[in-house]
Design a protein around this motif. Structure first.
Motif, PDB file in Angstrom:
ATOM      1  N   LEU A  43      34.316  17.052  61.212  1.00  0.00           N
ATOM      2  CA  LEU A  43      34.972  15.908  60.552  1.00  0.00           C
ATOM      3  C   LEU A  43      36.444  15.863  60.922  1.00  0.00           C
ATOM      4  CD1 LEU A  43      34.594  13.643  58.437  1.00  0.00           C
ATOM      5  CD2 LEU A  43      35.327  15.278  56.740  1.00  0.00           C
ATOM      6  N   ILE A  44      37.075  17.041  60.981  1.00  0.00           N
ATOM      7  CA  ILE A  44      38.525  17.051  61.162  1.00  0.00           C
ATOM      8  C   ILE A  44      38.870  16.837  62.626  1.00  0.00           C
ATOM      9  CG2 ILE A  44      40.482  18.653  61.140  1.00  0.00           C
ATOM     10  CD1 ILE A  44      39.217  19.594  58.420  1.00  0.00           C
ATOM     11  N   THR A  45      38.137  17.522  63.532  1.00  0.00           N
ATOM     12  CA  THR A  45      38.533  17.360  64.928  1.00  0.00           C
ATOM     13  C   THR A  45      37.858  16.142  65.565  1.00  0.00           C
ATOM     14  OG1 THR A  45      36.660  18.671  65.562  1.00  0.00           O
ATOM     15  CG2 THR A  45      38.705  19.843  65.184  1.00  0.00           C
ATOM     16  N   GLY A  46      36.829  15.592  64.911  1.00  0.00           N
ATOM     17  CA  GLY A  46      36.239  14.403  65.492  1.00  0.00           C
ATOM     18  C   GLY A  46      35.249  14.673  66.591  1.00  0.00           C
ATOM     19  N   ILE A  47      35.035  15.947  66.948  1.00  0.00           N
ATOM     20  CA  ILE A  47      34.036  16.253  67.980  1.00  0.00           C
ATOM     21  C   ILE A  47      32.687  16.287  67.288  1.00  0.00           C
ATOM     22  CG2 ILE A  47      33.362  17.927  69.722  1.00  0.00           C
ATOM     23  CD1 ILE A  47      36.264  19.030  69.456  1.00  0.00           C
ATOM     24  N   ASP A  48      31.733  15.496  67.772  1.00  0.00           N
ATOM     25  CA  ASP A  48      30.477  15.431  67.026  1.00  0.00           C
ATOM     26  C   ASP A  48      29.501  16.487  67.494  1.00  0.00           C
ATOM     27  OD1 ASP A  48      29.802  14.620  69.443  1.00  0.00           O
ATOM     28  OD2 ASP A  48      28.830  12.770  68.866  1.00  0.00           O
ATOM     29  N   PHE A  49      29.935  17.422  68.385  1.00  0.00           N
ATOM     30  CA  PHE A  49      28.981  18.439  68.810  1.00  0.00           C
ATOM     31  C   PHE A  49      28.714  19.423  67.689  1.00  0.00           C
ATOM     32  CE2 PHE A  49      26.544  20.909  71.553  1.00  0.00           C
ATOM     33  CZ  PHE A  49      26.867  22.233  71.343  1.00  0.00           C
ATOM     34  N   TYR A  50      29.713  19.634  66.798  1.00  0.00           N
ATOM     35  CA  TYR A  50      29.532  20.647  65.770  1.00  0.00           C
ATOM     36  C   TYR A  50      28.463  20.223  64.772  1.00  0.00           C
ATOM     37  CZ  TYR A  50      33.692  22.605  67.771  1.00  0.00           C
ATOM     38  OH  TYR A  50      34.589  23.138  68.643  1.00  0.00           O
TER      39      TYR A  50
ATOM     40  N   ILE B 299      28.909  17.128  50.280  1.00  0.00           N
ATOM     41  CA  ILE B 299      29.879  17.143  51.378  1.00  0.00           C
ATOM     42  C   ILE B 299      29.343  16.336  52.545  1.00  0.00           C
ATOM     43  CG2 ILE B 299      30.737  18.684  53.165  1.00  0.00           C
ATOM     44  CD1 ILE B 299      31.572  20.592  51.093  1.00  0.00           C
ATOM     45  N   LEU B 300      28.055  16.497  52.834  1.00  0.00           N
ATOM     46  CA  LEU B 300      27.489  15.742  53.953  1.00  0.00           C
ATOM     47  C   LEU B 300      27.524  14.255  53.655  1.00  0.00           C
ATOM     48  CD1 LEU B 300      24.561  18.138  54.705  1.00  0.00           C
ATOM     49  CD2 LEU B 300      26.253  17.394  56.350  1.00  0.00           C
ATOM     50  N   PHE B 301      27.234  13.887  52.410  1.00  0.00           N
ATOM     51  CA  PHE B 301      27.283  12.452  52.081  1.00  0.00           C
ATOM     52  C   PHE B 301      28.713  11.958  52.116  1.00  0.00           C
ATOM     53  CE2 PHE B 301      25.137   8.793  50.968  1.00  0.00           C
ATOM     54  CZ  PHE B 301      25.842   8.111  49.991  1.00  0.00           C
ATOM     55  N   GLY B 302      29.663  12.827  51.753  1.00  0.00           N
ATOM     56  CA  GLY B 302      31.066  12.426  51.839  1.00  0.00           C
ATOM     57  C   GLY B 302      31.473  12.177  53.276  1.00  0.00           C
ATOM     58  N   THR B 303      31.032  13.045  54.196  1.00  0.00           N
ATOM     59  CA  THR B 303      31.382  12.789  55.597  1.00  0.00           C
ATOM     60  C   THR B 303      30.724  11.515  56.092  1.00  0.00           C
ATOM     61  OG1 THR B 303      29.512  14.145  56.189  1.00  0.00           O
ATOM     62  CG2 THR B 303      31.644  15.201  56.200  1.00  0.00           C
ATOM     63  N   PHE B 304      29.530  11.216  55.575  1.00  0.00           N
ATOM     64  CA  PHE B 304      28.907   9.953  55.989  1.00  0.00           C
ATOM     65  C   PHE B 304      29.741   8.781  55.508  1.00  0.00           C
ATOM     66  CE2 PHE B 304      26.005   6.766  56.963  1.00  0.00           C
ATOM     67  CZ  PHE B 304      25.764   5.992  55.839  1.00  0.00           C
ATOM     68  N   LEU B 305      30.247   8.881  54.264  1.00  0.00           N
ATOM     69  CA  LEU B 305      31.052   7.766  53.742  1.00  0.00           C
ATOM     70  C   LEU B 305      32.338   7.616  54.536  1.00  0.00           C
ATOM     71  CD1 LEU B 305      30.723   7.954  49.867  1.00  0.00           C
ATOM     72  CD2 LEU B 305      29.635   6.405  51.475  1.00  0.00           C
ATOM     73  N   ILE B 306      32.918   8.755  54.937  1.00  0.00           N
ATOM     74  CA  ILE B 306      34.191   8.674  55.634  1.00  0.00           C
ATOM     75  C   ILE B 306      33.987   8.144  57.046  1.00  0.00           C
ATOM     76  CG2 ILE B 306      35.949  10.136  56.697  1.00  0.00           C
ATOM     77  CD1 ILE B 306      35.987  11.739  54.173  1.00  0.00           C
ATOM     78  N   SER B 307      33.004   8.708  57.757  1.00  0.00           N
ATOM     79  CA  SER B 307      32.927   8.353  59.170  1.00  0.00           C
ATOM     80  C   SER B 307      31.979   7.189  59.408  1.00  0.00           C
ATOM     81  CB  SER B 307      32.436   9.558  59.961  1.00  0.00           C
ATOM     82  OG  SER B 307      31.191   9.924  59.433  1.00  0.00           O
ATOM     83  N   GLY B 308      31.391   6.631  58.354  1.00  0.00           N
ATOM     84  CA  GLY B 308      30.587   5.421  58.521  1.00  0.00           C
ATOM     85  C   GLY B 308      29.402   5.668  59.406  1.00  0.00           C
ATOM     86  N   PHE B 309      28.975   4.622  60.174  1.00  0.00           N
ATOM     87  CA  PHE B 309      27.750   4.741  60.961  1.00  0.00           C
ATOM     88  C   PHE B 309      28.056   5.244  62.357  1.00  0.00           C
ATOM     89  CE2 PHE B 309      24.411   3.449  58.256  1.00  0.00           C
ATOM     90  CZ  PHE B 309      25.009   2.651  57.301  1.00  0.00           C
ATOM     91  N   SER B 310      29.062   6.097  62.479  1.00  0.00           N
ATOM     92  CA  SER B 310      29.346   6.658  63.799  1.00  0.00           C
ATOM     93  C   SER B 310      28.404   7.828  64.048  1.00  0.00           C
ATOM     94  CB  SER B 310      30.780   7.188  63.810  1.00  0.00           C
ATOM     95  OG  SER B 310      30.788   8.363  62.998  1.00  0.00           O
ATOM     96  N   SER B 311      28.602   8.499  65.181  1.00  0.00           N
ATOM     97  CA  SER B 311      27.651   9.572  65.513  1.00  0.00           C
ATOM     98  C   SER B 311      27.749  10.689  64.495  1.00  0.00           C
ATOM     99  CB  SER B 311      27.973  10.094  66.908  1.00  0.00           C
ATOM    100  OG  SER B 311      29.214  10.767  66.841  1.00  0.00           O
ATOM    101  N   ILE B 312      28.971  10.962  63.995  1.00  0.00           N
ATOM    102  CA  ILE B 312      29.109  12.059  63.021  1.00  0.00           C
ATOM    103  C   ILE B 312      28.396  11.682  61.733  1.00  0.00           C
ATOM    104  CG2 ILE B 312      30.791  13.217  61.570  1.00  0.00           C
ATOM    105  CD1 ILE B 312      32.655  13.361  63.812  1.00  0.00           C
ATOM    106  N   GLY B 313      28.532  10.438  61.296  1.00  0.00           N
ATOM    107  CA  GLY B 313      27.955  10.051  60.021  1.00  0.00           C
ATOM    108  C   GLY B 313      26.446  10.115  60.045  1.00  0.00           C
ATOM    109  N   LEU B 314      25.835   9.582  61.124  1.00  0.00           N
ATOM    110  CA  LEU B 314      24.368   9.587  61.153  1.00  0.00           C
ATOM    111  C   LEU B 314      23.848  11.002  61.283  1.00  0.00           C
ATOM    112  CD1 LEU B 314      23.656   6.417  63.272  1.00  0.00           C
ATOM    113  CD2 LEU B 314      23.468   6.757  60.814  1.00  0.00           C
ATOM    114  N   LYS B 315      24.556  11.851  62.004  1.00  0.00           N
ATOM    115  CA  LYS B 315      24.099  13.244  62.095  1.00  0.00           C
ATOM    116  C   LYS B 315      24.241  13.928  60.757  1.00  0.00           C
ATOM    117  CE  LYS B 315      24.856  13.973  66.980  1.00  0.00           C
ATOM    118  NZ  LYS B 315      25.783  14.495  67.977  1.00  0.00           N
TER     119      LYS B 315
END
Lengths: 84, 108
Positions: free
Chosen positions: A48-55, B48-64
């Motif tokens: 989340l912090i670094t923005g790299i989605d590999f983690y 925490i995972l749902f919070g990251t989804f809310l923060i990063s929206g439907f980007s790759s981090i959020g869907l993962k």
């Protein structure tokens, strides 16, 4: 931001304390399961912090492998043979 | 607004994880530890995972993170059930304070 990592470090130390001290092997396997969960949270924060989605891939893989390891430890706790 | 809610969920999840691990340390018995640890930490990690989804929206981090949330909610209860089952049948006696009717412990 690094206060969150220090905070998670305290949680990891608590799990390690229970792993070291746990009288029965069941306590140790519970602590290992929880340690895996804290590491998943660590990976999610780092991505989340670094923005790299590999983690996030690491977090997903760790949750699956942690689940399998918990099941194996529980089966080992029962002491029965693995065939039945 | 959504980000504020996301960060609030994240800090909420952190507190749950801390108290779950604290319960892991301070509880007297394996079954109490199992209950506090897996329930609180799973809920904390889930928020925490749902919070990251809310923060990063439907980007790759959020869907993962949503995918990890689904795996977590499927995995963790069954793992803790198996651990409790294994601990019970490996002969771990609960602490004296718990009241159990007599015939419950005969097959342990």
């Amino acid at each position: 931001m690094n206060t969150i990592f220090i905070f998670l470090g305290i949680c990891i130390f608590m799990c390690i304390y229970r792993i070291v001290k746990g009288p029965t092997p069941a306590d140790r396997s519970v602590a290992i399961d929880i340690l895996g969960l804290v590491i998943i949270v660590y990976c999610v924060f780092y991505s989340l912090i670094t923005g790299i989605d590999f983690y996030m891939n690491i977090a997903i893989a760790w949750s699956i492998i942690g689940f399998v390891s918990s099941l194996t430890l529980a089966k080992f706790l029962e002491g029965r043979k693995f065939d039945d | 607004m959504i980000e504020i809610l996301g960060w609030f969920l994240i800090f909420n999840g952190l507190c749950f994880i801390f108290f779950g691990c604290l319960g892991l340390v301070r509880m007297p018995d394996i079954y109490c530890r199992l209950q506090t640890a897996t329930k609180c930490v799973t809920f904390g990690a889930g928020s925490i995972l749902f919070g990251t989804f809310l923060i990063s929206g439907f980007s790759s981090i959020g869907l993962k993170s949503i995918l990890c949330l689904i795996f977590l909610f499927l995995n963790s209860p069954t793992a803790s059930h198996a651990l409790a089952y294994g601990a019970f049948f490996s002969g771990v006696k609960p602490v004296e304070k718990t009241e159990i009717e007599e015939d419950f412990l005969k097959d342990a």
